[in-house]
Design an enzyme around this catalytic site. Sequence first.
Site, short mmCIF file in Angstrom:
data_model
loop_
_atom_site.label_atom_id
_atom_site.label_comp_id
_atom_site.label_asym_id
_atom_site.label_seq_id
_atom_site.Cartn_x
_atom_site.Cartn_y
_atom_site.Cartn_z
N GLY A 58 38.15 41.07 45.31
CA GLY A 58 37.27 42.10 44.78
C GLY A 58 35.88 41.53 44.64
CB CYS A 85 39.53 36.21 47.11
SG CYS A 85 37.77 35.85 47.11
CE1 TYR A 86 36.70 39.26 39.74
CE2 TYR A 86 38.81 40.37 39.54
CZ TYR A 86 37.59 40.01 39.00
OH TYR A 86 37.27 40.38 37.73
CG HIS A 170 39.93 37.15 52.06
ND1 HIS A 170 40.25 38.20 51.23
CD2 HIS A 170 38.81 36.61 51.57
CE1 HIS A 170 39.34 38.30 50.28
NE2 HIS A 170 38.45 37.35 50.46
CD GLU A 172 43.18 39.67 52.63
OE1 GLU A 172 43.69 38.55 52.53
OE2 GLU A 172 42.27 40.07 51.89
CG ASP A 228 48.52 62.51 60.86
OD1 ASP A 228 48.98 61.53 61.48
OD2 ASP A 228 47.40 62.52 60.34
CE LYS A 370 46.60 59.13 62.99
NZ LYS A 370 46.29 60.50 62.56
#
Length: 514
Positions: A58, A85-86, A170, A172, A228, A370
């Site tokens: 963050g 991180c944060y 990070h 991710e 969708d 998605k």
Amino acid sequence: MTAQTHDKVIILDFGSQVTQLIARRVRESGVYCELLPFSTPLTDIRARAPKAIILSGGPASVTEKDSPRIPKGLLDMGVPVLGICYGLQAMCDELGGKVETSDKREFGRAAIQLDDSKLFSGVLKKEVWMSHGDSVTALPPGFSAIARTNTCPYAAIADEKRKFYGVQFHPEVVHTPDGARMLKNFLLNIAGCRADWTMAAFRDEIIAKIREQVGKGRVICGVSGGVDSTVVAALLHEAVGDRLTCIFVDTGLMRHNEAAEVVGLFRDHFNIPLIHEDAGALFLDRLADVDDPEQKRKIIGKTFIDVFTGAEKKAGEAEFLAQGTLYPDVIESVSPHGGPAVTIKSHHNVGGMPKDVKFKIVEPLRMLFKDEVRALGRELGIPEKFIGRHPFPGPGLAIRIPGAVTAEKVSILQKADAIFIEELHKNNLYNETWQAFAVLLPVKTVGVMGDGRTYDHVLALRAVTSVDGMTADFAALPHDFLGHVAARIVNEVRGINRVVYDITSKPPGTIEWE
Ligand code: XMP
């Protein structure tokens, strides 16, 4: 709606731009997860019985008094925690370590030295992505460093006994090449989550849930040919059979042959009851002489609802309306400074349904991203053509014909657009672009064809690469490809004698021209 049978991971969002990526990585490793704002009360978190908790990054600083904090008691739950991180800094601060603001931000790739920890098992590439201003300068009791970089002595830390882990980098993002492996290690080897989140399992579960919600009721579902609504309809049909009626409002403003394909898919392929409202003439009539883009959108939105409401009556009494809401529309996003959580809504909802209190809403895709919807669509046997199709705006070709819309212009545009799309497929470029289409300009130019002079429309081709449509780059399509497409269009489509290619990115441009 949650997947109770799966082990569940909670990701607490502290406002990082990439929190959704953490969720996707977790799900890619076969573990179900949910994303909640950092301000979620502990009782709500407990009620979900998480098997592990991840604290996101963050933009705030724990050195500031009012910055976001970990919910009180979270670290006493006895659940393994990974702070990123944060998230790492907030955990350190909470547990008695020290975090300080350094004078320079560290941003970018860094080489990392890893200790022998469960978190790093199988990690080969010793490279991570850093993006932080603050740093941990003293560890909380019970923790030790398990990785370091040249500038960061606490690049990763752990209290292996309590199963608390923290990484300053990070894992991710793709710039940490083995980051997904680290997340998987945390989830499977450290927290002991089962990797059983698969689309096949989800499909069975969701069908059971729909049956539970709908009972013996009847359901209406609006379909557009988009992925969708197609997936929603196919799921609902498996769950409730002929108690589902689909309504397809055909605006006459769709791509070449698209309406026929939608009808074919539902009636022939799936055998789902479908009301096809062929309302092209009504839409064109109401759009006559309108050239303001927002006015077009309003007219189309209103006409769509009028037609849909008329079709509802034909469908008989239904209590439920199914909608294709996806997880990104549901997640409460956290504002950068830890202020009140707001729900960010798409600014484009034309062609969507108004909130109708008459119906109870069924939203089977509420928990999916998605790409997961696409995977589910494949699982349900929806043809690839529908699954991989580029996004298409509700107002359709009306906003790709600047100026007044006429039947003739729609027909010219459909033909030109179909050639562009066909060539993209033939040249394996369709999946390389996020969205591609043609725009018929209200400009006529002079040309020569054979011995004659022509005075016809200019057509613009638009193709972009993007992740979510919020920002986009123009696609760098090869010149010879573009030349070939232009030649085909001018030769085959009467009414167009010149083709241009749009090389504007978003921002400052938008993807559509109107
Ligand atoms: P823009 O043009 O804003 O488009 O860069 C971003 C994405 O949204 C689609 N779009 C719309 N979708 N109704 C929709 O349902 C609309 O009025 C609308 N306008 C733009 C656009 O096609 C792109 O995918």
